[in-house]
Design a protein around this motif. Structure first.
Motif, PDB file in Angstrom:
ATOM      1  N   LEU A  99       0.748  -1.231  -0.013  1.00 21.66           N
ATOM      2  CA  LEU A  99       0.126  -0.038  -0.109  1.00 21.66           C
ATOM      3  C   LEU A  99       0.929   1.284   0.086  1.00 21.66           C
ATOM      4  O   LEU A  99       0.650   2.181  -0.791  1.00 21.66           O
ATOM      5  CB  LEU A  99      -0.997   0.177   1.371  1.00 21.66           C
ATOM      6  N   GLN A 100       1.996   1.191   0.914  1.00 18.02           N
ATOM      7  CA  GLN A 100       2.749   2.437   0.843  1.00 18.02           C
ATOM      8  C   GLN A 100       3.311   2.587  -0.698  1.00 18.02           C
ATOM      9  O   GLN A 100       3.677   3.557  -0.935  1.00 18.02           O
ATOM     10  CB  GLN A 100       4.079   2.276   2.034  1.00 18.02           C
ATOM     11  N   ARG A 101       3.793   1.434  -1.181  1.00 20.58           N
ATOM     12  CA  ARG A 101       4.332   1.576  -2.499  1.00 20.58           C
ATOM     13  C   ARG A 101       3.509   2.344  -3.583  1.00 20.58           C
ATOM     14  O   ARG A 101       3.739   3.001  -4.475  1.00 20.58           O
ATOM     15  CB  ARG A 101       4.814   0.140  -2.925  1.00 20.58           C
ATOM     16  N   ILE A 102       2.245   1.751  -3.445  1.00 24.96           N
ATOM     17  CA  ILE A 102       1.445   2.155  -4.481  1.00 24.96           C
ATOM     18  C   ILE A 102       1.239   3.803  -4.172  1.00 24.96           C
ATOM     19  O   ILE A 102       1.012   4.558  -5.073  1.00 24.96           O
ATOM     20  CB  ILE A 102      -0.110   1.729  -4.138  1.00 24.96           C
TER      21      ILE A 102
ATOM     22  N   THR B  66      -4.224   7.342   5.137  1.00 24.32           N
ATOM     23  CA  THR B  66      -3.501   6.177   5.385  1.00 24.32           C
ATOM     24  C   THR B  66      -2.224   6.274   6.079  1.00 24.32           C
ATOM     25  O   THR B  66      -1.390   5.332   6.731  1.00 24.32           O
ATOM     26  CB  THR B  66      -3.293   5.455   4.074  1.00 24.32           C
ATOM     27  N   GLY B  67      -1.682   7.616   6.179  1.00 21.67           N
ATOM     28  CA  GLY B  67      -0.268   7.860   6.700  1.00 21.67           C
ATOM     29  C   GLY B  67       0.785   7.661   5.618  1.00 21.67           C
ATOM     30  O   GLY B  67       1.858   7.818   5.823  1.00 21.67           O
ATOM     31  N   TYR B  68       0.346   7.335   4.313  1.00 21.83           N
ATOM     32  CA  TYR B  68       1.287   7.143   3.163  1.00 21.83           C
ATOM     33  C   TYR B  68       0.847   8.058   2.280  1.00 21.83           C
ATOM     34  O   TYR B  68      -0.330   8.424   1.904  1.00 21.83           O
ATOM     35  CB  TYR B  68       1.480   5.716   2.749  1.00 21.83           C
ATOM     36  N   PRO B  69       1.866   8.521   1.178  1.00 25.65           N
ATOM     37  CA  PRO B  69       3.393   8.195   1.501  1.00 25.65           C
ATOM     38  C   PRO B  69       3.802   9.278   2.775  1.00 25.65           C
ATOM     39  O   PRO B  69       3.104   9.914   3.329  1.00 25.65           O
ATOM     40  CB  PRO B  69       3.797   8.852   0.228  1.00 25.65           C
TER      41      PRO B  69
END
Length: 517
Positions: A428-431, A453-456
């Motif tokens: 998910l972080q990669r996406i 989400t906290g990302y990126p």
């Protein structure tokens, strides 16, 4: 105020040109064709609102809040004030400009189209798609907003809570998708906006894909708050006969080449008042991302990297401090990005990661998103980039002052990994990291993803000057309601505050859909 007056005058002029009675003859017998309209001319202004082509709106909408909050751009001037969006402490006079500008510049033209079309037909359907695109930006910024009760140019109405507003936007997209799909099924070659439509030249099949893609974006946005509803709507979007944006032919850019418009970001860049953000540049430097050359100008201050960004949120920053650092590679006639197929692939990747039926696997859509982005920017080497298991995002080392250094918390390579102990979370972080890179210079989606989400791993402001509880860890959560909203619509704004998660109209208050981070 001068700009608003000009827009209203142009609307009145078109009214007089069209018909003094307000009624129009039917055009042939096409049930999807509204009464004859010269309101085609108004679509140019709606598109200008979507892309912020004019220099001052571009500065506010692209660089002031979305740029730093999304880790894309760094405003590099203090404009006679020391406290701005990028230090989490914007003053009330500047806070109002983003939301107010969208309302005052979009709606006069939109309601003229609604009136001329008698709220029916393909022009109205297209205008509604554009309305949703604009209003989802505002809902992402501040939360509750006047939406379902706004009519006939009246904005001082009751606010919708966030769930009501987001679902109403999806309903409006469904209406428009239905109208345009029926028209295309009846007359596939129909086209009347080849000149006025700077995005798709009147190609309604592409507008249907755009609307389905926007529906998918909204579904992902609200998926943590209403997961079953979001899944249903997302699956509807991708399974529609015309589908979503799935190739670079569908990329939505404002093509200003044949107009008197300039690229607004190019104007801001020419003033020296924007630099590339240290966040996105550090990610791309570490990945040895070949898209850097198409995004940024080269810097002359580092022996290690050709491209060096600037930390956002430096109190007292001036244009001269970082004049040798990288900025945006943009020309006066560069088309302005609104929405691209790469983002849609990453949306589908995230949906597939949630086990939704997106028509493929999360891994395949992730890789496709990267390939689409490389192709969009005219860059080769996507397959090698996708397969790299070694390169990780770089830390930021500021050549001017080490006090601005930052350790990048993300240590994931680009290559998809389905075997690790935290595979789904890492992927998910990669996406969302690659979605950030592909969306440059639009920061709004990255800011939303971070809150959701906290990302990126968006770098925080160097100087946090917030007086409202914003922290560097969670960063700015929303834009508070503007002074103008309180002065013109106080009772309804006060009620809207009760719709917020803690009932407090602050920059630190979580929005309804920002459930995780």
């Amino acid at each position: 105020m001068k700009k608003v007056t000009q827009v209203i005058c142009s609307v009145l002029l078109v009214v007089l040109m069209c018909n003094c009675t307000g009624k129009f003859e039917d055009f042939n017998s096409n049930p999807y064709q509204p009464p004859t309209l010269n309101s085609r001319l108004l679509f140019a202004q709606l598109i200008t609102c979507m892309s912020s082509t004019e220099e001052n709106p571009a500065q506010r909408n692209i660089t002031f809040w979305a740029g730093p909050f999304g880790g894309m751009l760094t405003p590099s001037s203090s404009w006679s004030r020391s406290q701005h969006f990028y230090t989490y402490n914007v003053d009330d006079n500047w806070n109002k400009w983003s939301v107010d500008w969208y309302f005052k510049n979009f709606y006069p033209n939109y309601f003229s189209i609604e009136r001329f079309s008698e709220a029916s037909g393909h022009y109205y359907a297209l205008a509604k798609i554009m309305r949703v695109h604009i209003m989802q930006i505002i809902a992402t910024m501040q939360g509750p907003l006047p939406y379902s009760k706004v009519e006939s140019g009246q904005y001082s109405v009751a606010y919708d809570n966030e769930e009501t507003a987001w679902k109403a936007m999806i309903d409006d997209l469904d209406y428009s998708i239905g109208v345009l799909t029926a028209l295309m099924n009846t007359d596939p070659s129909f086209n009347e906006l080849t000149t006025e439509d700077r995005i798709y030249k009147g190609d309604y099949k592409k507008w249907i894909k755009f609307a389905n893609s926007l529906k998918l974006r909204i579904a992902i946005r609200i998926s943590n708050a209403v997961p079953e509803y979001a899944q249903k709507r997302a699956e509807e979007a991708v399974s529609h006969p015309y589908g979503v944006m799935d190739s670079n032919d569908c990329d939505a850019y404002d093509d200003i080449s044949a107009t008197n418009y300039k690229n607004g970001l190019a104007s801001v860049n020419s003033w020296g008042e924007v630099r590339a953000n240290a966040c996105i540049v550090s990610f791309m430097n570490g990945y040895k991302d070949p898209r850097c050359e198409s995004y940024f100008t080269k810097s002359s201050v580092s022996s290690e990297y050709d491209y060096i960004g600037v930390r956002s949120g430096i109190q007292g920053i001036t244009t001269s401090m970082f004049s040798a650092y990288s900025t945006v590679k943009v020309e006066t006639k560069t088309p302005m990005l609104i929405f691209n197929a790469a983002e849609v692939a990453f949306l589908r990747a995230e949906g597939a990661l949630k086990k939704w039926n997106m028509g493929g696997t999360a891994e395949d859509f992730y890789k496709e998103g990267i390939r689409l982005s490389f192709n969009e920017r005219g860059v080769s080497g996507a397959d090698a980039y996708i397969a790299n298991t070694t390169n990780v995002p770089a830390d930021y080392a500021c050549p001017l002052n080490s006090a601005y250094n930052y350790t990048n918390p993300c240590k994931l390579p680009v290559a998809w990994d389905k075997t690790g102990p935290n595979a789904d979370e890492d992927n998910l972080q990669r996406i969302l990291t690659q979605k950030m890179i592909a969306n440059f210079p639009i920061g709004n989606e990255t800011w939303a993803d971070f809150r959701r989400t906290g990302y990126p791993a968006v770098f925080p402001a160097h100087d946090n000057l917030s007086t409202q509880g914003v922290t560097k860890e969670r960063q700015q959560r929303r834009l508070r309601f503007s002074e103008d909203e309180y002065s013109s619509n106080e009772a309804n704004v006060t009620e809207a505050c009760s719709f917020l998660s803690n009932g407090q109209d602050t920059d630190a208050t979580d929005l309804w859909w920002a459930k995780k981070n």
